[in-house]
Design a protein around this motif. Structure first.
Motif, PDB file in Angstrom:
ATOM      1  N   LEU A   1       9.693   2.280  -8.589  1.00 43.73           N
ATOM      2  CA  LEU A   1       9.644   2.113  -7.135  1.00 43.73           C
ATOM      3  C   LEU A   1       8.270   2.473  -6.591  1.00 43.73           C
ATOM      4  O   LEU A   1       7.728   1.769  -5.718  1.00 43.73           O
ATOM      5  CB  LEU A   1      10.716   2.982  -6.479  1.00 43.73           C
TER       6      LEU A   1
ATOM      7  N   LYS B   1       5.727  -0.064  -4.575  1.00 41.83           N
ATOM      8  CA  LYS B   1       5.171   0.237  -3.259  1.00 41.83           C
ATOM      9  C   LYS B   1       3.648   0.148  -3.274  1.00 41.83           C
ATOM     10  O   LYS B   1       3.031  -0.336  -2.304  1.00 41.83           O
ATOM     11  CB  LYS B   1       5.614   1.620  -2.812  1.00 41.83           C
TER      12      LYS B   1
ATOM     13  N   VAL C   1       9.796  -4.244  -4.112  1.00 33.31           N
ATOM     14  CA  VAL C   1      10.132  -2.907  -3.632  1.00 33.31           C
ATOM     15  C   VAL C   1      11.639  -2.787  -3.407  1.00 33.31           C
ATOM     16  O   VAL C   1      12.264  -1.783  -3.782  1.00 33.31           O
ATOM     17  CB  VAL C   1       9.351  -2.582  -2.341  1.00 33.31           C
TER      18      VAL C   1
ATOM     19  N   GLU D   1      14.167  -0.288  -5.270  1.00 29.32           N
ATOM     20  CA  GLU D   1      15.046   0.624  -4.532  1.00 29.32           C
ATOM     21  C   GLU D   1      16.494   0.456  -4.965  1.00 29.32           C
ATOM     22  O   GLU D   1      17.239   1.451  -5.106  1.00 29.32           O
ATOM     23  CB  GLU D   1      14.897   0.381  -3.035  1.00 29.32           C
TER      24      GLU D   1
END
Length: 380
Positions: free
Chosen positions: A106, A110, A165, A169
């Motif tokens: 993750l 990002k 992303v 998640e």
């Protein structure tokens, strides 16, 4: 004098004749037997009774919802949040997988998104500077087209990184495996420290405990009769008898029936729903099922003792208002304890013999006693 003597002889003879005739009459009366008394019988006056329409079956308890809990991402089991066989609540943590790799993935997603956003901003600035110049003719159209293409590519890269992303998640959230509903857990298939993934066997089975279904087979002829009479599931209630013979404390309601019948048994499976707050119903348990009408119907009923049978069918011995015996053919229906439903042949208020059939025959007079009166006399 002779005349008087003759009159005296005649009077004596007359008196003697009267005495003889009187004695003969007495002898005749003494020799004539008295009329036999009418035989006593016990009768029942027919009346309309509350008849609860009830059918019994054998059913099997079934869980309404049964879920095999599986892992959606690969990883080692780091923790287990339940006791085997215990009840869990919706949203409760069942298993936690090692999440460090997914946290790192993750973070990388990002970072890639931030880089893509930066490239997009530079491409947008370049396009914004090139367009006015191209409009005034101080910059070529090729330069404007190149700036527009780079901006479009940068925007697409941003969207791709945003999706990455979101996926990262999701994968991180999948490391926490939670209960999708309230229910009871089975035995855990894997232990802490084992590696599992999407291709692994179910981690545990979760079964909803309340409410529960009870499935039972109903003959298709019964289903057809119910539908012809216009009755629906709302008109009946369902009761259960547990394996120990006790009555289940909650009534159920029919929810639906299968769309196909069983060709081997000529039945169709019906399912009823039951509340299970005490957890007395267990998945795959065998129970007795009774289907009853909510509103009892008034039906003409008589004691089964009054029913007689011969080669022509069913009949009763009826006692008329003047206490004469009469044979009456009848059509009877289902049994209700010691009574039986009378479909035709009799009406309420008529009297039928329930005891003493062997002493009577059609056409004779009888001395009837009501069954209740006879029982009271016996007690006295």
């Amino acid at each position: 004098m002779a005349t008087e003597t003759r009159r005296g002889h005649l009077s004596a003879a007359a008196l003697l004749a009267c005495a003889v005739l009187s004695g003969w009459t007495s002898v005749v009366r003494a020799q004539t037997p008295a009329a036999a008394p009418a035989p006593s019988v016990i009768v029942e006056t027919l009346q309309m009774r509350d008849a609860i329409d009830e059918s019994t079956y054998i059913g099997r308890v079934q869980a309404i919802d049964k879920v095999n809990i599986r892992a959606r991402v690969d990883g080692f089991i780091a923790a287990r949040g339940f006791e085997e066989g215990a009840e869990v609540k919706e949203g409760q943590l069942l298993f936690a997988l090692e999440n460090a790799p997914y946290e790192a993935a993750l973070a990388l997603a990002k970072a890639n998104l931030a880089n893509a956003v930066a490239v997009q901003e530079l491409a947008r600035a370049t396009y914004n500077r090139t367009k006015p110049l191209a409009d005034r003719g101080t910059s070529s159209q090729a330069s404007l087209d190149d700036a527009h293409s780079k901006l479009a590519q940068a925007s697409a890269t941003v969207e791709a990184q945003q999706a990455a992303v979101k996926q990262a998640e999701l994968n991180l959230s999948y490391t926490e495996i939670r209960a999708p509903m309230d229910g009871r857990t089975g035995r855990a298939t894997y232990s802490i420290g084992e590696y599992v993934g999407a291709s692994s066997n179910p981690l545990v089975t979760l079964v909803r405990q309340d409410p529960m279904y009870v499935a039972f087979p109903v003959p298709l002829r019964v289903l057809l009769e119910v539908r012809r009479e216009g009755r629906s599931a709302d008109n009946v209630l369902v009761r259960l008898k547990l394996p120990d013979g006790s009555a289940y404390p909650h009534d159920g309601a029919i929810k639906f029936s299968e769309v196909q019948g069983n060709a081997g048994t000529d039945t169709i499976t019906v399912r009823a729903s039951f509340a299970n707050p005490e957890r007395l119903l267990v998945d795959q348990q065998i129970v007795g099922v009774s289907v009853l009408a909510k509103e009892p119907e008034l039906k003409l009923m008589m004691s089964q003792a009054a029913l007689l049978l011969d080669q022509q069918g069913a009949y009763v011995l009826l006692v008329t208002p003047d206490n004469k015996v009469e044979t009456r053919r009848v059509e009877v229906g289902e049994q209700r304890g010691p009574h039986i439903v009378v479909k035709s042949g009799l009406v309420a208020g008529e009297r039928v013999i329930t005891s003493g059939h062997q002493k009577v025959r059609p056409g004779i007079s009888v001395d009837p006693s009501e069954a209740k009166d006879a029982a009271d006399a016996a007690k006295g």
